[in-house]
Design a protein around this motif. Structure first.
Motif, PDB file in Angstrom:
ATOM      1  N   ALA A   1       1.042  -1.301   0.094  1.00  0.00           N
ATOM      2  CA  ALA A   1      -0.027  -0.061  -0.159  1.00  0.00           C
ATOM      3  C   ALA A   1       0.954   1.089  -0.083  1.00  0.00           C
ATOM      4  O   ALA A   1       0.834   2.172  -0.751  1.00  0.00           O
ATOM      5  CB  ALA A   1      -0.952   0.025   1.293  1.00  0.00           C
ATOM      6  N   SER A   2       1.829   1.177   0.924  1.00  0.00           N
ATOM      7  CA  SER A   2       2.852   2.402   0.847  1.00  0.00           C
ATOM      8  C   SER A   2       3.522   2.681  -0.481  1.00  0.00           C
ATOM      9  O   SER A   2       3.632   3.734  -0.867  1.00  0.00           O
ATOM     10  CB  SER A   2       3.772   2.224   1.987  1.00  0.00           C
ATOM     11  OG  SER A   2       4.556   3.337   2.268  1.00  0.00           O
ATOM     12  N   ASP A   3       3.916   1.355  -1.253  1.00  0.00           N
ATOM     13  CA  ASP A   3       4.603   1.572  -2.479  1.00  0.00           C
ATOM     14  C   ASP A   3       3.517   1.979  -3.609  1.00  0.00           C
ATOM     15  O   ASP A   3       4.114   2.749  -4.733  1.00  0.00           O
ATOM     16  CB  ASP A   3       5.233   0.279  -2.779  1.00  0.00           C
ATOM     17  CG  ASP A   3       6.660   0.029  -1.829  1.00  0.00           C
ATOM     18  OD1 ASP A   3       6.959   0.854  -1.179  1.00  0.00           O
ATOM     19  OD2 ASP A   3       6.925  -0.876  -1.945  1.00  0.00           O
ATOM     20  N   GLY A   4       2.275   1.745  -3.420  1.00  0.00           N
ATOM     21  CA  GLY A   4       1.518   1.823  -4.438  1.00  0.00           C
ATOM     22  C   GLY A   4       1.662   0.796  -5.721  1.00  0.00           C
ATOM     23  O   GLY A   4       2.567   0.148  -5.951  1.00  0.00           O
ATOM     24  N   PRO A   5       0.734   0.921  -6.755  1.00  0.00           N
ATOM     25  CA  PRO A   5       0.824   0.261  -7.912  1.00  0.00           C
ATOM     26  C   PRO A   5       2.231   0.244  -8.543  1.00  0.00           C
ATOM     27  O   PRO A   5       2.332  -0.998  -9.035  1.00  0.00           O
ATOM     28  CB  PRO A   5      -0.467   0.826  -8.847  1.00  0.00           C
ATOM     29  CG  PRO A   5      -1.263   1.441  -7.948  1.00  0.00           C
ATOM     30  CD  PRO A   5      -0.509   2.121  -6.493  1.00  0.00           C
ATOM     31  N   ASP A   6       3.047   1.069  -8.737  1.00  0.00           N
ATOM     32  CA  ASP A   6       4.210   1.129  -9.509  1.00  0.00           C
ATOM     33  C   ASP A   6       5.238   0.340  -8.787  1.00  0.00           C
ATOM     34  O   ASP A   6       6.259   0.083  -9.032  1.00  0.00           O
ATOM     35  CB  ASP A   6       4.364   2.373  -9.881  1.00  0.00           C
ATOM     36  CG  ASP A   6       5.052   3.372  -8.463  1.00  0.00           C
ATOM     37  OD1 ASP A   6       5.016   2.911  -7.451  1.00  0.00           O
ATOM     38  OD2 ASP A   6       5.385   4.435  -8.933  1.00  0.00           O
ATOM     39  N   GLY A   7       4.977   0.212  -7.397  1.00  0.00           N
ATOM     40  CA  GLY A   7       5.741  -0.863  -6.674  1.00  0.00           C
ATOM     41  C   GLY A   7       7.028   0.074  -6.054  1.00  0.00           C
ATOM     42  O   GLY A   7       8.177  -0.359  -5.711  1.00  0.00           O
ATOM     43  N   VAL A   8       6.952   1.574  -6.558  1.00  0.00           N
ATOM     44  CA  VAL A   8       8.112   2.255  -6.022  1.00  0.00           C
ATOM     45  C   VAL A   8       7.810   3.153  -4.952  1.00  0.00           C
ATOM     46  O   VAL A   8       6.569   3.963  -5.009  1.00  0.00           O
ATOM     47  CB  VAL A   8       8.749   3.085  -7.334  1.00  0.00           C
ATOM     48  CG1 VAL A   8       9.780   3.921  -6.845  1.00  0.00           C
ATOM     49  CG2 VAL A   8       9.032   2.202  -8.360  1.00  0.00           C
ATOM     50  N   ARG A   9       8.660   3.209  -3.932  1.00  0.00           N
ATOM     51  CA  ARG A   9       8.245   3.982  -2.741  1.00  0.00           C
ATOM     52  C   ARG A   9       8.866   5.557  -3.014  1.00  0.00           C
ATOM     53  O   ARG A   9       9.623   5.781  -3.712  1.00  0.00           O
ATOM     54  CB  ARG A   9       8.914   3.531  -1.564  1.00  0.00           C
ATOM     55  CG  ARG A   9       9.273   4.267  -0.166  1.00  0.00           C
ATOM     56  CD  ARG A   9      10.230   3.631   0.878  1.00  0.00           C
ATOM     57  NE  ARG A   9      10.389   4.610   1.823  1.00  0.00           N
ATOM     58  CZ  ARG A   9       9.910   4.518   2.906  1.00  0.00           C
ATOM     59  NH1 ARG A   9       8.925   3.396   3.152  1.00  0.00           N
ATOM     60  NH2 ARG A   9      10.401   5.325   4.168  1.00  0.00           N
ATOM     61  N   GLY A  10       7.585   6.554  -2.593  1.00  0.00           N
ATOM     62  CA  GLY A  10       8.043   7.849  -2.733  1.00  0.00           C
ATOM     63  C   GLY A  10       7.643   8.372  -3.961  1.00  0.00           C
ATOM     64  O   GLY A  10       8.131   9.475  -4.351  1.00  0.00           O
ATOM     65  N   THR A  11       6.498   7.634  -4.542  1.00  0.00           N
ATOM     66  CA  THR A  11       5.939   8.317  -5.826  1.00  0.00           C
ATOM     67  C   THR A  11       4.528   8.825  -5.653  1.00  0.00           C
ATOM     68  O   THR A  11       3.949   8.336  -4.584  1.00  0.00           O
ATOM     69  CB  THR A  11       6.002   7.385  -7.101  1.00  0.00           C
ATOM     70  OG1 THR A  11       5.358   6.308  -6.749  1.00  0.00           O
ATOM     71  CG2 THR A  11       7.527   7.073  -7.516  1.00  0.00           C
ATOM     72  N   ALA A  12       4.198   9.540  -6.638  1.00  0.00           N
ATOM     73  CA  ALA A  12       2.597  10.101  -6.529  1.00  0.00           C
ATOM     74  C   ALA A  12       1.620   8.913  -6.176  1.00  0.00           C
ATOM     75  O   ALA A  12       0.525   9.346  -5.788  1.00  0.00           O
ATOM     76  CB  ALA A  12       2.250  10.882  -7.731  1.00  0.00           C
ATOM     77  N   ASP A  13       1.714   7.861  -6.723  1.00  0.00           N
ATOM     78  CA  ASP A  13       0.730   6.662  -6.539  1.00  0.00           C
ATOM     79  C   ASP A  13       0.774   6.052  -5.329  1.00  0.00           C
ATOM     80  O   ASP A  13      -0.097   5.142  -5.047  1.00  0.00           O
ATOM     81  CB  ASP A  13       0.868   5.608  -7.618  1.00  0.00           C
ATOM     82  CG  ASP A  13       1.837   4.612  -7.591  1.00  0.00           C
ATOM     83  OD1 ASP A  13       2.638   4.655  -6.795  1.00  0.00           O
ATOM     84  OD2 ASP A  13       1.711   3.584  -8.209  1.00  0.00           O
ATOM     85  N   ASP A  14       1.738   6.127  -4.376  1.00  0.00           N
ATOM     86  CA  ASP A  14       1.786   5.860  -3.100  1.00  0.00           C
ATOM     87  C   ASP A  14       0.358   6.107  -2.330  1.00  0.00           C
ATOM     88  O   ASP A  14      -0.208   7.268  -2.601  1.00  0.00           O
ATOM     89  CB  ASP A  14       2.862   6.354  -2.181  1.00  0.00           C
ATOM     90  CG  ASP A  14       4.394   6.065  -2.757  1.00  0.00           C
ATOM     91  OD1 ASP A  14       4.495   5.618  -3.906  1.00  0.00           O
ATOM     92  OD2 ASP A  14       5.324   6.524  -1.980  1.00  0.00           O
ATOM     93  N   ALA A  15      -0.074   5.236  -1.447  1.00  0.00           N
ATOM     94  CA  ALA A  15      -1.264   5.562  -0.770  1.00  0.00           C
ATOM     95  C   ALA A  15      -1.007   6.634   0.211  1.00  0.00           C
ATOM     96  O   ALA A  15       0.062   6.562   0.962  1.00  0.00           O
ATOM     97  CB  ALA A  15      -1.836   4.296  -0.030  1.00  0.00           C
ATOM     98  N   GLU A  16      -1.984   7.499   0.519  1.00  0.00           N
ATOM     99  CA  GLU A  16      -1.735   8.333   1.707  1.00  0.00           C
ATOM    100  C   GLU A  16      -2.249   8.058   2.895  1.00  0.00           C
ATOM    101  O   GLU A  16      -1.954   8.338   4.046  1.00  0.00           O
ATOM    102  CB  GLU A  16      -2.545   9.743   1.070  1.00  0.00           C
ATOM    103  CG  GLU A  16      -1.774  10.865   0.098  1.00  0.00           C
ATOM    104  CD  GLU A  16      -1.511  10.374  -1.075  1.00  0.00           C
ATOM    105  OE1 GLU A  16      -2.485   9.647  -1.661  1.00  0.00           O
ATOM    106  OE2 GLU A  16      -0.756  10.802  -1.791  1.00  0.00           O
ATOM    107  N   VAL A  17      -3.285   7.239   2.788  1.00  0.00           N
ATOM    108  CA  VAL A  17      -3.961   6.417   3.807  1.00  0.00           C
ATOM    109  C   VAL A  17      -4.039   5.078   3.649  1.00  0.00           C
ATOM    110  O   VAL A  17      -4.378   4.698   2.552  1.00  0.00           O
ATOM    111  CB  VAL A  17      -5.354   7.129   3.996  1.00  0.00           C
ATOM    112  CG1 VAL A  17      -6.038   6.785   5.517  1.00  0.00           C
ATOM    113  CG2 VAL A  17      -5.424   8.716   4.051  1.00  0.00           C
ATOM    114  N   ILE A  18      -3.933   4.234   4.949  1.00  0.00           N
ATOM    115  CA  ILE A  18      -4.201   2.819   5.051  1.00  0.00           C
ATOM    116  C   ILE A  18      -5.192   2.754   6.194  1.00  0.00           C
ATOM    117  O   ILE A  18      -4.958   3.022   7.090  1.00  0.00           O
ATOM    118  CB  ILE A  18      -2.863   1.967   5.468  1.00  0.00           C
ATOM    119  CG1 ILE A  18      -1.847   2.398   4.299  1.00  0.00           C
ATOM    120  CG2 ILE A  18      -3.181   0.907   5.729  1.00  0.00           C
ATOM    121  CD1 ILE A  18      -0.326   1.652   4.365  1.00  0.00           C
ATOM    122  N   SER A  19      -6.372   2.107   5.633  1.00  0.00           N
ATOM    123  CA  SER A  19      -7.401   1.601   6.661  1.00  0.00           C
ATOM    124  C   SER A  19      -7.474   0.263   6.834  1.00  0.00           C
ATOM    125  O   SER A  19      -7.637  -0.507   5.790  1.00  0.00           O
ATOM    126  CB  SER A  19      -8.941   2.229   5.908  1.00  0.00           C
ATOM    127  OG  SER A  19      -9.906   2.140   7.014  1.00  0.00           O
TER     128      SER A  19
END
Ligand code: CA
Ligand code: CA
Ligand code: CA
Length: 358
Positions: free
Chosen positions: A167-185
């Protein structure tokens, strides 16, 4: 014994009942009179018959908060998956991943909701504002990442850790990019008091997310004992450092005759006995008879701290969509919360007030 489970009262009960038919639950207001017996009934499907805003949505002033928000962020819901074809979630879910099967793609066997819990939580956050079913507290301002880490009978801690990192990495699998989740529920939890290695591994996953600026929200747990004494059982990940632990509130009729499901301004904010009493409870949100999207279409009511956590996740998302950091958003939520008069180990800072926070 150390399995994860989702934190809705209904979910606990349907392990021995037919799902989505009817379940009887006992819920009681903390420090109130004798616990009333209440029926929990599934509602018929929606589909053009008019949209219903849940009482929790109305109570916290979600309409005002949404209207004061511009922009959109990504919220990762770690749960049982999603009913990707639900009409009231059309276009809402932009990424589906199974932390169990380690595959991605929406509408697949691996990522579909085989339980109903995840679809309900996602609807509470993001169901469309239209003419049917329910409406999400952050409707129009979130994309949902549905990350499946729970099956019908719960999940494994290793899969949860993987889900948090994905979730933190987001769909691109890269940490620190725009697609990282802002919130985890996370509407899930379990007592791992006797498993220090599991606690440490979970903390590392949580730290991975929080150090990336992600707000991490979790249900406080449903092991409340109807007592002023702290819980004897704890619930992780709510108890992990840096995680916002969320207790549940309900509405009571002004004459104390029973639960209310409509907010008119006269009802009383109360905490049900099931909501955990522990020092990791940070904040409270509606969690008794919450109406949201039902697996397979329409809406249903569910109760539990599972239903409370997504209210907070949605409110954090609105604030972050407006440019607040995770910590700034939480500071606003704490400072504007409504004090219900319970101990801080029960209510945390109090009941969220979205209209005041945003
Ligand atoms: Ca709707
Ligand atoms: Ca990324
Ligand atoms: Ca993002």
């Amino acid at each position: 014994m150390n399995k994860l489970k989702s934190l809705s009262m209904m979910t606990i009960l349907i392990t021995s009942l037919l799902p989505f038919v009817a379940a009887t639950v006992t819920i009681a207001a903390m420090d109130q009179e004798q616990p009333p017996l209440v029926q929990l009934m599934a509602k018929p499907g929606g589909g053009g018959s008019g949209q219903v805003a849940d009482w929790g949505y109305v109570r916290i002033g979600a309409d005002l908060a949404r209207a004061a928000t511009s922009g959109s962020v990504q919220v990762a819901v770690i749960d049982t998956g999603v009913d990707f074809d639900h009409p009231d979630l059309a276009g809402v879910v932009t990424w589906c991943y199974s932390a169990i099967a380690r595959t991605e793609g929406c509408g697949t066997r691996d990522t579909n909701d085989d339980q109903g819990h995840g679809s309900h939580v996602i609807g509470t956050i993001a169901a469309l504002d239209n003419n049917q079913d329910s409406v999400g507290i952050a409707a129009g301002h979130v994309e949902i990442y549905s990350i499946k880490a729970l099956g019908r009978r719960g999940g494994d801690w290793g899969d949860l850790n993987h889900a948090i990192r994905m979730a933190s990495d987001g769909p691109d699998g890269v940490r620190g990019t725009a697609d990282d989740a802002e919130v985890i529920s996370m509407s899930l939890g379990g007592d791992i008091s006797n498993y220090p290695t599991i606690i440490a591994d979970l903390q590392a996953a949580v730290d991975y997310a929080t150090s990336n600026g992600v707000a991490v929200i979790a249900s406080a747990g449903n092991e409340g004992q109807c007592s002023d004494a702290p819980n004897t059982r704890m619930s992780w990940p709510a108890a992990s450092n840096g995680v916002v632990g969320v207790g549940a509130t309900g509405l009571y009729q002004p004459d104390m005759s029973g639960w209310a499901t409509e907010w008119t301004g006269a009802e009383l904010d109360v905490m049900p006995c099931f909501s955990n009493n522990a020092d990791y409870v940070d904040i409270s949100a509606p969690g008794v008879y919450i109406t949201a999207t039902k697996n397979g279409g329409g809406t249903t009511d569910m109760s539990g701290t599972s239903m409370a956590a997504p209210h907070v996740a949605a409110l954090v998302a609105l604030l972050m969509a407006n440019g607040f950091s995770a910590s700034q958003a939480m500071a606003r939520i704490y400072s504007t919360a409504i004090d219900m008069g319970y101990a801080s180990t029960l209510q945390g800072a109090g009941l969220i007030n979205a209209a005041a926070a945003v």
